[in-house]
Design an enzyme around this catalytic site. Structure first.
Site, PDB file in Angstrom:
ATOM      1  N   TYR A 137       0.882  -1.180   0.000  1.00 45.41           N
ATOM      2  CA  TYR A 137       0.000   0.000   0.000  1.00 45.41           C
ATOM      3  C   TYR A 137       0.907   1.214   0.000  1.00 45.41           C
ATOM      4  CZ  TYR A 137      -4.324   2.474   1.392  1.00 45.41           C
ATOM      5  OH  TYR A 137      -5.407   3.294   1.454  1.00 45.41           O
ATOM      6  N   ARG A 190      -6.134  10.640 -10.592  1.00 42.47           N
ATOM      7  CA  ARG A 190      -5.543  11.302  -9.423  1.00 42.47           C
ATOM      8  C   ARG A 190      -5.007  10.234  -8.482  1.00 42.47           C
ATOM      9  NH1 ARG A 190      -5.886  12.204  -4.478  1.00 42.47           N
ATOM     10  NH2 ARG A 190      -7.686  10.817  -4.304  1.00 42.47           N
ATOM     11  N   LYS A 208      -5.574  -2.216  -2.857  1.00 42.47           N
ATOM     12  CA  LYS A 208      -6.729  -2.050  -1.958  1.00 42.47           C
ATOM     13  C   LYS A 208      -7.418  -3.384  -1.716  1.00 42.47           C
ATOM     14  CE  LYS A 208      -7.115   2.538  -1.374  1.00 42.47           C
ATOM     15  NZ  LYS A 208      -7.521   3.319  -0.224  1.00 42.47           N
ATOM     16  N   GLU A 280     -12.082   4.828  -6.609  1.00 37.18           N
ATOM     17  CA  GLU A 280     -10.756   5.058  -6.059  1.00 37.18           C
ATOM     18  C   GLU A 280      -9.940   5.994  -6.940  1.00 37.18           C
ATOM     19  OE1 GLU A 280      -8.329   4.848  -3.015  1.00 37.18           O
ATOM     20  OE2 GLU A 280     -10.065   3.515  -3.070  1.00 37.18           O
ATOM     21  N   ASP A 281      -9.443   7.090  -6.348  1.00 41.82           N
ATOM     22  CA  ASP A 281      -8.517   8.009  -7.012  1.00 41.82           C
ATOM     23  C   ASP A 281      -9.063   8.596  -8.316  1.00 41.82           C
ATOM     24  OD1 ASP A 281      -6.866   7.639  -4.920  1.00 41.82           O
ATOM     25  OD2 ASP A 281      -5.287   6.589  -5.970  1.00 41.82           O
ATOM     26  N   ASP A 303     -13.551   5.873  -1.318  1.00 40.43           N
ATOM     27  CA  ASP A 303     -12.599   5.804  -0.208  1.00 40.43           C
ATOM     28  C   ASP A 303     -11.917   7.142   0.033  1.00 40.43           C
ATOM     29  OD1 ASP A 303     -11.293   4.330   1.833  1.00 40.43           O
ATOM     30  OD2 ASP A 303      -9.507   4.196   0.596  1.00 40.43           O
ATOM     31  N   ASP A 304     -11.693   7.918  -1.033  1.00 38.81           N
ATOM     32  CA  ASP A 304     -11.006   9.202  -0.884  1.00 38.81           C
ATOM     33  C   ASP A 304     -11.895  10.226  -0.176  1.00 38.81           C
ATOM     34  OD1 ASP A 304      -8.648   8.397  -2.502  1.00 38.81           O
ATOM     35  OD2 ASP A 304     -10.147   8.262  -4.077  1.00 38.81           O
ATOM     36  N   ASN A 445      -0.487  11.716   0.802  1.00 40.36           N
ATOM     37  CA  ASN A 445       0.380  10.605   0.395  1.00 40.36           C
ATOM     38  C   ASN A 445       0.952  10.856  -1.003  1.00 40.36           C
ATOM     39  OD1 ASN A 445       0.025   8.785   2.632  1.00 40.36           O
ATOM     40  ND2 ASN A 445      -2.034   8.390   1.932  1.00 40.36           N
ATOM     41  N   ASN A 489      -4.487   5.961   8.385  1.00 41.87           N
ATOM     42  CA  ASN A 489      -4.465   5.148   7.180  1.00 41.87           C
ATOM     43  C   ASN A 489      -5.862   4.614   6.885  1.00 41.87           C
ATOM     44  OD1 ASN A 489      -3.974   3.043   5.281  1.00 41.87           O
ATOM     45  ND2 ASN A 489      -1.887   2.840   6.036  1.00 41.87           N
TER      46      ASN A 489
END
Length: 589
Positions: A137, A190, A208, A280-281, A303-304, A445, A489
């Site tokens: 991760y 992203r 993930k 995600e992202d 999740d973001d 991150n 996290n």
């Protein structure tokens, strides 16, 4: 977050779901219901034996096959005569991994292991989670994505590109597993704080979902990583001969919206109502719109926005034991007003609203945000993106973070900017001028993008700060005292959250489910942890933590009428633990 999505959804709510309940997951061969000492059959399309068994990562045990199993499955002569139990294999692999000096080499070695021996990979990850989490991760997965084209060896998920427009359902059917419970999907625009990595963002869904299994116990065969390839605006990748994605600029507007709509429709048609789709992202301009659009018709989670918010809220709630006071007594200042920053802010406001029994519109006034143009204030409201508007409070314009700290006098400073070194010495000293014990959370991150390091936070605050970061930092010694930084996290939340959704058969995600997940995590922090300055529990207990989170999430889904697995289990913690995938080798007939 429901409150901020209301306008985008034209008043619709996840408590009034659209669509019918269908699909579901069946453990056809009874493996998950079997205890570890029961015999199981290593089914693939037929009974795997001989050379094919050694090449099947789900059933391969390497040197751990017993002499009886070797006789029964035609393995004699295909393996050396030694029988090595799983514990010995694990010991050897950890020894080999520790000899690598470069984290990316460790990452590649672990991915190779997953491709040849799935259970050993997860046993290794579960038993050595604190050591291996930064490899599979953040931060190492970021470097892996940057170099994914060069290190690509074998597909680990589905790549759905614009070339598949009009036939996405057919592409989904190419995946060999039918009983999918969790999908993690990215469009690569992203990735962490690294920007547009296009098709090479696949490392994120793969990583993930490895954590969904290792930390949350969702079985690997029920997990599907997907990358949506609509092109990339990264010129360096477009010119890279090893780039593995479409060599074109990103699709946008209606073309992008139609493609994502075809994907979401196909997912529901192929896997049913109860498959969790984790976005995600995705870039800010798409992330909120996708969550708003599909939140009432699909089981979706970002999740973001939501995962980050839940884990940060848990850290803040736990930190109150060290800071003193209630949530409503504190003033928050954020650097960064993107999907993470506004998502965290909204969940904090919701929890504060719940505690003080005041409208969320009132509790938002305790929370201030700074973006690239300065403090978000009322005079800027007309030019703000829709997700920033609720945070435009009345105040004189302030152009930078230092000015905002001096003007707002926050007790809690949170960074989600994706820009490193922005919590400067002057900023931290100004924060400490107003607070005896400030909470500093540098969440961006990977490590290079962190707003400040643990050493900087402790040194510049003269050991007074409570500190947590998104990426891991080593303990810091300051004036003879050792400070252990916490890691905020997302892996604390999303695996347990996903397990709770799966075991309850939830058909939608509601804000109340996020709040109880945060509260459950905060309750896992012990007095011993607090004495070290920690506001998160150690990852060594993560499976037990995930079971408690899953139980609370499932309970809330039942309470809200969003659960479809009936009857409701009496003891949800015990039920969650019993549902978790075990990586221990099985004995074959």
């Amino acid at each position: 977050m429901e409150s901020t999505m209301k306008d985008l959804r034209h008043g619709a709510t996840v408590l009034d779901p659209k669509g019918t309940v269908g699909g579901g997951v069946e453990d056809a061969y009874g493996e998950d219901r079997a205890t570890e000492d029961q015999l199981v059959t290593p089914w693939t399309f037929s009974v795997a034996s001989g050379y094919s068994l050694l090449r099947d990562p789900r059933h391969n045990k390497g040197l751990a096959f017993t002499e009886k199993e070797r006789d029964a499955h035609y393995l004699c002569g295909l393996l050396p005569p030694t029988v090595a139990p799983q514990q010995l294999q694990e010991k050897k692999l950890m020894k080999n991994l520790r000899e690598y000096q470069v984290p990316l080499q460790k990452y590649m070695a672990l991915m190779d292991l997953e491709e040849r021996n799935e259970r050993l990979f997860y046993k290794l990850l579960i038993d050595n989670v604190e050591e291996l989490l930064p490899i599979v991760y953040t931060p190492t997965v970021g470097e892996a994505c940057q170099k994914y084209g060069s290190i690509f060896r074998r597909p680990q998920g589905l790549y759905i590109s614009l070339k598949e427009k009009g036939k996405i359902l057919e592409v989904l059917k190419n995946w060999p597993e039918r009983s999918i419970q969790v999908i993690v999907v990215t469009d690569g625009e992203r990735i962490l704080g690294l920007g547009d990595l296009g098709c090479q963002g696949m490392g994120i869904p793969v990583g993930k979902l490895a954590l969904y299994t290792a930390l949350g116990g969702v079985r690997p065969s029920a997990c599907l990583p997907i990358t949506i390839d609509v092109g990339t605006n990264n010129e360096e990748l477009l010119q890279d001969e090893f780039y593995i994605g479409l060599r074109q600029k990103r699709a946008t507007g209606q073309e992008y919206a139609d493609f994502l709509n075809e994907f979401m429709t196909a997912v529901k048609k192929n896997y049913g109502e109860k498959v969790l789709v984790q976005f995600e992202d995705f870039a800010n301009h798409n992330a909120f719109d996708l969550l708003a659009k599909y939140g009432t018709t699909h089981l979706v989670f970002n999740d973001d926005i939501q995962g980050t918010a839940a884990v940060v809220l848990a850290g803040v709630v736990a930190a109150l034991k060290l800071l003193g006071g209630t949530l409503g007594d504190h003033t928050f200042l954020f650097l960064g007003a993107g999907e993470a920053g506004t998502g965290i802010a909204e969940l904090i406001a919701l929890e504060m609203s719940k505690q003080v029994k005041a409208p969320v519109e009132e509790t938002r006034k305790k929370i201030w945000l700074v973006d690239s143009k300065g403090l978000i204030v009322g005079s800027r409201k007309e030019s703000l993106q829709h997700f920033k508007k609720p945070w435009a409070h009345e105040h004189e314009p302030v152009k930078d973070l230092l000015g905002a700290v001096k003007a707002i006098k926050p007790t809690i400073l949170i960074g989600s900017s994706g820009v490193g070194k922005t919590f400067t010495k002057e900023v931290i000293e100004a924060l400490c001028f107003f607070n005896e014990k400030p909470l500093i959370m540098a969440l961006s991150n990977p490590t290079s993008q962190s707003e400040c390091t643990a050493e900087e936070a402790y040194t510049w605050s003269k050991g007074r700060a409570i500190f947590a970061s998104g990426s891991p930092f080593d303990p810091v010694e300051f004036e003879g005292k050792v400070f252990v930084p916490g890691q905020s996290n997302n892996a604390y939340i999303f695996p347990g959250f996903g397990l709770g959704v799966v075991i309850s058969g939830a058909i939608r995600v509601h804000d109340e489910m996020l709040l109880v997940a945060s509260e459950a995590l905060a309750r896992q922090v012990t007095q011993e942890n607090f004495e070290k300055g920690l506001i998160y529990p150690p990852f060594s207990n993560i499976r037990k933590i995930s079971a408690h989170i899953a139980a609370k999430v499932a309970a809330k889904a039942y309470d809200l009428g969003l659960a479809s697995h009936l009857p409701r289990p009496e003891n949800l913690v015990e039920y969650a633990e019993n549902c978790m995938y075990s990586p221990v080798y099985r004995n074959y007939r």
